[in-house]
Design a protein around this motif. Structure first.
Motif, PDB file in Angstrom:
ATOM      1  N   LEU A  83     131.645  17.621 -88.608  1.00  0.00           N
ATOM      2  CA  LEU A  83     131.212  18.534 -89.670  1.00  0.00           C
ATOM      3  C   LEU A  83     130.154  17.874 -90.550  1.00  0.00           C
ATOM      4  O   LEU A  83     129.169  18.505 -90.940  1.00  0.00           O
ATOM      5  CB  LEU A  83     132.411  18.965 -90.521  1.00  0.00           C
ATOM      6  CG  LEU A  83     133.408  19.918 -89.858  1.00  0.00           C
ATOM      7  CD1 LEU A  83     134.637  20.086 -90.734  1.00  0.00           C
ATOM      8  CD2 LEU A  83     132.759  21.284 -89.603  1.00  0.00           C
ATOM      9  N   LEU A  84     130.346  16.615 -90.867  1.00  0.00           N
ATOM     10  CA  LEU A  84     129.364  15.883 -91.671  1.00  0.00           C
ATOM     11  C   LEU A  84     128.023  15.808 -90.952  1.00  0.00           C
ATOM     12  O   LEU A  84     126.962  15.973 -91.570  1.00  0.00           O
ATOM     13  CB  LEU A  84     129.879  14.474 -91.978  1.00  0.00           C
ATOM     14  CG  LEU A  84     131.034  14.400 -92.990  1.00  0.00           C
ATOM     15  CD1 LEU A  84     131.740  13.050 -92.894  1.00  0.00           C
ATOM     16  CD2 LEU A  84     130.522  14.635 -94.411  1.00  0.00           C
ATOM     17  N   GLN A  85     128.065  15.571 -89.658  1.00  0.00           N
ATOM     18  CA  GLN A  85     126.834  15.513 -88.866  1.00  0.00           C
ATOM     19  C   GLN A  85     126.109  16.856 -88.871  1.00  0.00           C
ATOM     20  O   GLN A  85     124.878  16.898 -88.766  1.00  0.00           O
ATOM     21  CB  GLN A  85     127.151  15.093 -87.427  1.00  0.00           C
ATOM     22  CG  GLN A  85     127.582  13.644 -87.262  1.00  0.00           C
ATOM     23  CD  GLN A  85     126.425  12.678 -87.442  1.00  0.00           C
ATOM     24  OE1 GLN A  85     125.269  13.057 -87.428  1.00  0.00           O
ATOM     25  NE2 GLN A  85     126.748  11.399 -87.605  1.00  0.00           N
ATOM     26  N   ARG A  86     126.861  17.939 -89.000  1.00  0.00           N
ATOM     27  CA  ARG A  86     126.261  19.279 -88.997  1.00  0.00           C
ATOM     28  C   ARG A  86     125.793  19.711 -90.382  1.00  0.00           C
ATOM     29  O   ARG A  86     125.344  20.840 -90.565  1.00  0.00           O
ATOM     30  CB  ARG A  86     127.264  20.311 -88.459  1.00  0.00           C
ATOM     31  CG  ARG A  86     127.635  20.106 -86.998  1.00  0.00           C
ATOM     32  CD  ARG A  86     128.071  21.416 -86.348  1.00  0.00           C
ATOM     33  NE  ARG A  86     129.237  22.004 -86.973  1.00  0.00           N
ATOM     34  CZ  ARG A  86     130.496  21.793 -86.563  1.00  0.00           C
ATOM     35  NH1 ARG A  86     130.725  20.994 -85.533  1.00  0.00           N
ATOM     36  NH2 ARG A  86     131.499  22.386 -87.162  1.00  0.00           N
ATOM     37  N   GLY A  87     125.925  18.830 -91.362  1.00  0.00           N
ATOM     38  CA  GLY A  87     125.421  19.138 -92.688  1.00  0.00           C
ATOM     39  C   GLY A  87     126.439  19.709 -93.653  1.00  0.00           C
ATOM     40  O   GLY A  87     126.075  20.204 -94.726  1.00  0.00           O
ATOM     41  N   GLU A  88     127.721  19.637 -93.280  1.00  0.00           N
ATOM     42  CA  GLU A  88     128.759  20.141 -94.176  1.00  0.00           C
ATOM     43  C   GLU A  88     129.135  19.078 -95.215  1.00  0.00           C
ATOM     44  O   GLU A  88     128.931  17.885 -95.017  1.00  0.00           O
ATOM     45  CB  GLU A  88     130.014  20.524 -93.377  1.00  0.00           C
ATOM     46  CG  GLU A  88     129.808  21.645 -92.381  1.00  0.00           C
ATOM     47  CD  GLU A  88     129.775  23.016 -93.047  1.00  0.00           C
ATOM     48  OE1 GLU A  88     129.891  23.099 -94.293  1.00  0.00           O
ATOM     49  OE2 GLU A  88     129.625  24.011 -92.308  1.00  0.00           O
ATOM     50  N   ILE A  89     129.701  19.544 -96.313  1.00  0.00           N
ATOM     51  CA  ILE A  89     130.246  18.649 -97.335  1.00  0.00           C
ATOM     52  C   ILE A  89     131.748  18.566 -97.133  1.00  0.00           C
ATOM     53  O   ILE A  89     132.417  19.578 -96.900  1.00  0.00           O
ATOM     54  CB  ILE A  89     129.911  19.169 -98.745  1.00  0.00           C
ATOM     55  CG1 ILE A  89     128.399  19.064 -98.977  1.00  0.00           C
ATOM     56  CG2 ILE A  89     130.673  18.402 -99.819  1.00  0.00           C
ATOM     57  CD1 ILE A  89     127.920  19.749-100.217  1.00  0.00           C
ATOM     58  N   VAL A  90     132.279  17.345 -97.209  1.00  0.00           N
ATOM     59  CA  VAL A  90     133.703  17.130 -96.977  1.00  0.00           C
ATOM     60  C   VAL A  90     134.314  16.427 -98.189  1.00  0.00           C
ATOM     61  O   VAL A  90     133.735  15.457 -98.709  1.00  0.00           O
ATOM     62  CB  VAL A  90     133.933  16.282 -95.707  1.00  0.00           C
ATOM     63  CG1 VAL A  90     135.423  15.995 -95.509  1.00  0.00           C
ATOM     64  CG2 VAL A  90     133.374  17.006 -94.478  1.00  0.00           C
ATOM     65  N   ALA A  91     135.448  16.925 -98.656  1.00  0.00           N
ATOM     66  CA  ALA A  91     136.198  16.251 -99.715  1.00  0.00           C
ATOM     67  C   ALA A  91     137.028  15.146 -99.082  1.00  0.00           C
ATOM     68  O   ALA A  91     137.818  15.403 -98.168  1.00  0.00           O
ATOM     69  CB  ALA A  91     137.088  17.242-100.453  1.00  0.00           C
ATOM     70  N   VAL A  92     136.817  13.907 -99.535  1.00  0.00           N
ATOM     71  CA  VAL A  92     137.457  12.747 -98.904  1.00  0.00           C
ATOM     72  C   VAL A  92     138.287  11.971 -99.920  1.00  0.00           C
ATOM     73  O   VAL A  92     137.929  11.873-101.094  1.00  0.00           O
ATOM     74  CB  VAL A  92     136.391  11.814 -98.266  1.00  0.00           C
ATOM     75  CG1 VAL A  92     135.622  12.539 -97.179  1.00  0.00           C
ATOM     76  CG2 VAL A  92     135.435  11.253 -99.311  1.00  0.00           C
ATOM     77  N   PRO A  93     139.390  11.376 -99.464  1.00  0.00           N
ATOM     78  CA  PRO A  93     140.179  10.532-100.358  1.00  0.00           C
ATOM     79  C   PRO A  93     139.528   9.156-100.495  1.00  0.00           C
ATOM     80  O   PRO A  93     138.880   8.668 -99.566  1.00  0.00           O
ATOM     81  CB  PRO A  93     141.525  10.427 -99.628  1.00  0.00           C
ATOM     82  CG  PRO A  93     141.160  10.556 -98.168  1.00  0.00           C
ATOM     83  CD  PRO A  93     139.984  11.485 -98.120  1.00  0.00           C
ATOM     84  N   THR A  94     139.668   8.559-101.659  1.00  0.00           N
ATOM     85  CA  THR A  94     139.168   7.196-101.860  1.00  0.00           C
ATOM     86  C   THR A  94     140.241   6.394-102.584  1.00  0.00           C
ATOM     87  O   THR A  94     141.321   6.898-102.893  1.00  0.00           O
ATOM     88  CB  THR A  94     137.859   7.168-102.683  1.00  0.00           C
ATOM     89  OG1 THR A  94     138.173   7.280-104.081  1.00  0.00           O
ATOM     90  CG2 THR A  94     136.909   8.278-102.270  1.00  0.00           C
ATOM     91  N   ASP A  95     139.922   5.143-102.887  1.00  0.00           N
ATOM     92  CA  ASP A  95     140.867   4.299-103.616  1.00  0.00           C
ATOM     93  C   ASP A  95     140.803   4.533-105.121  1.00  0.00           C
ATOM     94  O   ASP A  95     141.474   3.846-105.890  1.00  0.00           O
ATOM     95  CB  ASP A  95     140.624   2.822-103.304  1.00  0.00           C
ATOM     96  CG  ASP A  95     139.164   2.430-103.442  1.00  0.00           C
ATOM     97  OD1 ASP A  95     138.303   3.317-103.464  1.00  0.00           O
ATOM     98  OD2 ASP A  95     138.878   1.220-103.529  1.00  0.00           O
ATOM     99  N   SER A  96     139.991   5.511-105.548  1.00  0.00           N
ATOM    100  CA  SER A  96     140.028   5.914-106.958  1.00  0.00           C
ATOM    101  C   SER A  96     140.492   7.365-107.009  1.00  0.00           C
ATOM    102  O   SER A  96     141.667   7.648-107.141  1.00  0.00           O
ATOM    103  CB  SER A  96     138.671   5.710-107.632  1.00  0.00           C
ATOM    104  OG  SER A  96     137.636   6.372-106.932  1.00  0.00           O
ATOM    105  N   SER A  97     139.583   8.311-106.849  1.00  0.00           N
ATOM    106  CA  SER A  97     139.962   9.730-106.804  1.00  0.00           C
ATOM    107  C   SER A  97     139.384  10.328-105.526  1.00  0.00           C
ATOM    108  O   SER A  97     138.789   9.623-104.716  1.00  0.00           O
ATOM    109  CB  SER A  97     139.396  10.445-108.025  1.00  0.00           C
ATOM    110  OG  SER A  97     137.973  10.389-107.991  1.00  0.00           O
ATOM    111  N   TYR A  98     139.533  11.633-105.363  1.00  0.00           N
ATOM    112  CA  TYR A  98     138.834  12.292-104.267  1.00  0.00           C
ATOM    113  C   TYR A  98     137.346  12.357-104.595  1.00  0.00           C
ATOM    114  O   TYR A  98     136.938  12.353-105.766  1.00  0.00           O
ATOM    115  CB  TYR A  98     139.388  13.705-104.030  1.00  0.00           C
ATOM    116  CG  TYR A  98     140.545  13.710-103.053  1.00  0.00           C
ATOM    117  CD1 TYR A  98     140.355  14.005-101.707  1.00  0.00           C
ATOM    118  CD2 TYR A  98     141.832  13.392-103.479  1.00  0.00           C
ATOM    119  CE1 TYR A  98     141.413  13.995-100.808  1.00  0.00           C
ATOM    120  CE2 TYR A  98     142.897  13.376-102.588  1.00  0.00           C
ATOM    121  CZ  TYR A  98     142.676  13.678-101.260  1.00  0.00           C
ATOM    122  OH  TYR A  98     143.728  13.643-100.366  1.00  0.00           O
TER     123      TYR A  98
END
Length: 211
Positions: free
Chosen positions: A23-38
């Motif tokens: 999806l990222l390769q196709r230009g979509e935005i993805v909500a991802v988890p991190t070690d701080s916040s999303y």
């Protein structure tokens, strides 16, 4: 309608992360988890995705976006780093810190700060996000997921899906993240012999940086 990928925080299912990477390769935005916040993340070289990222957050080109890197060597490809800066970076990565540094030519001019030519960079300490970065094969451009008009970063994937499902391509649910953004430190003054400047104190402890 945003896709929803529920993954194990320590042993994420590769099949699901590959779908997110596609999806990222196709230009979509993805909500991802991190070690701080999303965070909201997109392909670095996709102008339309970057514009959408800014529209969702309602920020202009002077707002520093952040490159999420797999490791310190990758970070150094996208920022000019001297020996003093490198030692400080090494002490704090991976971790919940964002560093402002002078961008190299590898960073598209439209995503660096228009006057200062700087970019935010960080190496997250989160298993799922690092796996996604490995599958993507390059840094992702990201911004802390703070809803317009609010001050608190979002850390619940289901809430993110409900609020942004028509604006983003997917949400990766790896459980709740700390609802605290990264500590942001401007390292560019070190290039002229000055001390780093703390722009925002967040989850990352300043003592790790000797500040």
């Amino acid at each position: 309608m945003a896709q929803y990928f529920e993954v194990h925080p320590e042993n994420p299912q590769q099949r699901l992360l590959k779908q997110a990477a596609a999806l990222l390769q196709r230009g979509e935005i993805v909500a991802v988890p991190t070690d701080s916040s999303y965070a909201l993340a997109c392909h670095l070289d996709d102008k339309d995705a970057v514009d959408q990222l800014r529209r969702i957050r309602q920020v202009d080109e002077k707002h520093h976006l952040t490159l999420l890197c797999r490791d310190l060597s990758e970070l150094a490809n996208y920022a000019r780093v001297d020996n003093k800066q490198y030692r400080l970076l090494k002490a704090a990565t991976p971790g919940p810190y964002t560093f402002l540094l002078e961008a190299t030519k590898e960073v598209p001019r439209r995503v660096s700060h228009p006057q200062r030519k700087t970019i935010g960079l960080r190496v997250p300490d989160h298993k799922v996000l690092l796996e996604l970065l490995m599958l993507h094969g390059a840094p992702l451009l990201a911004t802390t997921l703070i809803a317009p008009g609010e001050t608190e970063a979002l850390n619940d994937a289901q809430t993110i899906r409900e609020r942004f499902e028509k604006q983003i391509g997917a949400v990766i649910d790896a459980g709740a993240c700390p609802s605290q953004p990264t500590t942001v430190v401007d390292l560019t003054p070190m290039g002229t012999g000055d001390d780093p400047v703390v722009v925002r104190q967040g989850r990352g402890a300043l003592a790790v940086l000797g500040l």
